[in-house]
Enzyme design. Sequence first.
Site, PDB file in Angstrom:
ATOM      1  N   SER A  17     -30.505 -25.762   6.611  1.00  0.00           N
ATOM      2  CA  SER A  17     -30.713 -24.585   5.748  1.00  0.00           C
ATOM      3  C   SER A  17     -31.699 -24.895   4.620  1.00  0.00           C
ATOM      4  CB  SER A  17     -29.386 -24.066   5.183  1.00  0.00           C
ATOM      5  OG  SER A  17     -28.885 -24.934   4.197  1.00  0.00           O
ATOM      6  N   ASN A  18     -31.658 -26.136   4.105  1.00  0.00           N
ATOM      7  CA  ASN A  18     -32.625 -26.495   3.053  1.00  0.00           C
ATOM      8  C   ASN A  18     -34.035 -26.606   3.616  1.00  0.00           C
ATOM      9  OD1 ASN A  18     -31.413 -27.130   0.233  1.00  0.00           O
ATOM     10  ND2 ASN A  18     -29.903 -27.885   1.711  1.00  0.00           N
ATOM     11  N   HIS A 110     -28.812 -34.230  -3.070  1.00  0.00           N
ATOM     12  CA  HIS A 110     -27.432 -34.634  -2.806  1.00  0.00           C
ATOM     13  C   HIS A 110     -26.484 -33.603  -3.434  1.00  0.00           C
ATOM     14  CE1 HIS A 110     -24.279 -37.494  -1.794  1.00  0.00           C
ATOM     15  NE2 HIS A 110     -23.706 -37.131  -2.931  1.00  0.00           N
ATOM     16  N   ASP A 151     -28.379 -43.017  -2.411  1.00  0.00           N
ATOM     17  CA  ASP A 151     -28.108 -42.112  -3.528  1.00  0.00           C
ATOM     18  C   ASP A 151     -28.221 -42.758  -4.915  1.00  0.00           C
ATOM     19  OD1 ASP A 151     -27.559 -40.116  -1.653  1.00  0.00           O
ATOM     20  OD2 ASP A 151     -25.454 -40.691  -1.539  1.00  0.00           O
ATOM     21  N   GLU A 180     -28.551 -25.283  -4.241  1.00  0.00           N
ATOM     22  CA  GLU A 180     -29.608 -26.112  -3.626  1.00  0.00           C
ATOM     23  C   GLU A 180     -30.818 -25.264  -3.259  1.00  0.00           C
ATOM     24  OE1 GLU A 180     -27.227 -29.786  -1.557  1.00  0.00           O
ATOM     25  OE2 GLU A 180     -27.570 -28.020  -0.336  1.00  0.00           O
TER      26      GLU A 180
HETATM   27  C1  GRF Z   1     -27.056 -30.476   1.687  1.00  0.00           C
HETATM   28  O1  GRF Z   1     -25.858 -30.203   1.042  1.00  0.00           O
HETATM   29  C2  GRF Z   1     -27.779 -31.612   1.023  1.00  0.00           C
HETATM   30  O2  GRF Z   1     -27.505 -31.704  -0.341  1.00  0.00           O
HETATM   31  C3  GRF Z   1     -27.201 -32.819   1.719  1.00  0.00           C
HETATM   32  O3  GRF Z   1     -27.020 -32.400   3.050  1.00  0.00           O
HETATM   33  C4  GRF Z   1     -26.832 -31.003   3.097  1.00  0.00           C
HETATM   34  C5  GRF Z   1     -27.810 -30.448   4.075  1.00  0.00           C
HETATM   35  O4  GRF Z   1     -27.561 -29.106   4.376  1.00  0.00           O
HETATM   36  N1  GRF Z   1     -28.025 -33.982   1.552  1.00  0.00           N
HETATM   37  P1  GRF Z   1     -28.564 -28.303   5.299  1.00  0.00           P
HETATM   38  O5  GRF Z   1     -28.656 -29.033   6.634  1.00  0.00           O
HETATM   39  O6  GRF Z   1     -29.876 -28.261   4.612  1.00  0.00           O
HETATM   40  O7  GRF Z   1     -27.952 -26.944   5.454  1.00  0.00           O
END
Ligand code: GRF
Length: 193
Positions: A17-18, A110, A151, A180
Amino acid sequence: MENKVYKIAILASGAGSNAKNLILDSRKDSNKVYKVELVITNNKDAGVINICHQLGVPCFLWKKDSFLSPDFLINSLKNNSIDYIILAGFLLKISDKIIENFPKKIINIHPSLLPKYGGNGMYGNKVHQAVLDNKEKESGITIHFVNEHYDEGEIISQKKISLNELETINSLRERINILEHEEFPKTLRLIFK
Ligand code: GRF
């Protein structure tokens, strides 16, 4: 003179999703600041693969070994003139050699307020469950440079949210995800300026 358009490679192991949010953000304005040149995943079942197909971004599946002996990976990134490597839910360790080749050019997001709830094995629901188990009053996100320890790299920015008494793992995960999506593109744009 035209602005430099920073070329980024996103590494993602999961839903993506990010990654999707960054791809869409990068296409928003006519005066481009950055471009998601390619996405790399280590997981053949990762949701991010479909997202890339839908959005027309090249996505490559690389096995774990490619990250442990990363010469070929590093050369590919350099041959594509990648300026920054963005980790968006990438679960493998980034080897020292990759870090040496991209000093202060690898950025991770994170889902907690580091240094709390970080480190090897702390990802996804495990982070949020630990936050709830410890009855924390707040949680949040951390965007940081990647160093040789999980991290622990230099923190670029953090955003907090207050937790309420009825917070569940689902509500917390959703709130963090929204945060995020709001903050990651903003922070990257500031870095690229
Ligand atoms: C996010 O919560 C990010 O902070 C962590 O992994 C997750 C990834 O989520 N490192 P997505 O795959 O981007 O939905």
